[in-house]
Design an enzyme around this catalytic site. Sequence first.
Site, short mmCIF file in Angstrom:
data_model
loop_
_atom_site.label_atom_id
_atom_site.label_comp_id
_atom_site.label_asym_id
_atom_site.label_seq_id
_atom_site.Cartn_x
_atom_site.Cartn_y
_atom_site.Cartn_z
N THR A 1 0.84 -1.19 0.00
CA THR A 1 0.00 0.00 0.00
C THR A 1 0.87 1.24 0.00
O THR A 1 2.00 1.22 0.45
CB THR A 1 -0.91 0.05 1.25
OG1 THR A 1 -0.10 0.08 2.41
CG2 THR A 1 -1.85 -1.13 1.30
N ASP A 2 0.32 2.28 -0.53
CA ASP A 2 0.98 3.58 -0.55
C ASP A 2 -0.11 4.63 -0.43
O ASP A 2 -0.67 5.06 -1.43
CB ASP A 2 1.76 3.75 -1.87
CG ASP A 2 2.40 5.13 -1.98
OD1 ASP A 2 2.35 5.89 -0.99
OD2 ASP A 2 2.92 5.44 -3.05
N LYS A 3 -0.45 4.99 0.79
CA LYS A 3 -1.61 5.84 1.02
C LYS A 3 -1.53 7.15 0.25
O LYS A 3 -2.43 7.49 -0.50
CB LYS A 3 -1.76 6.13 2.52
CG LYS A 3 -2.96 6.98 2.83
CD LYS A 3 -3.07 7.21 4.31
CE LYS A 3 -4.21 8.17 4.59
NZ LYS A 3 -4.26 8.56 5.98
N THR B 1 -1.23 6.62 -3.73
CA THR B 1 -2.44 6.07 -4.31
C THR B 1 -3.56 7.10 -4.32
O THR B 1 -4.28 7.23 -5.29
CB THR B 1 -2.89 4.83 -3.52
OG1 THR B 1 -1.83 3.88 -3.55
CG2 THR B 1 -4.13 4.21 -4.13
#
Length: 119
Positions: free
Chosen positions: A36-38, A41
């Site tokens: 994930t890459d808050k 993204t």
Amino acid sequence: MTITLAIGVQRMAKRNAIIRRLPAVETLGSVTVICTDKTGTLTCNEMTVKSVFVDNALYDVTGTGYDPQGSFELAGAAVNIEDHPDLHELAKASVLCNNAALEQKGENWIFTAILPKAR
């Protein structure tokens, strides 16, 4: 105990955290890594693979975003994917397991998800 669990389920339902279909949970249970890459993204809608571990070798992946320029590197040197069968199979599986389309508009590359037709 039952009342506590029921309250917890109600709170989760209010946050849309309840999964209706069991296969979704089973699939999530078989995942070993979640990437994930808050901020990336949410702001760019892009996630970039930086490395992959295949056949006891860690390959670096160059390139960023949706730009189709990049390579696989092993120990700092670019490799020909055709010379690494397991890496080639991983790339092939990655391409075949999604329904995305990538097209160039001006200088930018645009990602489009091709949604299945409703039955």
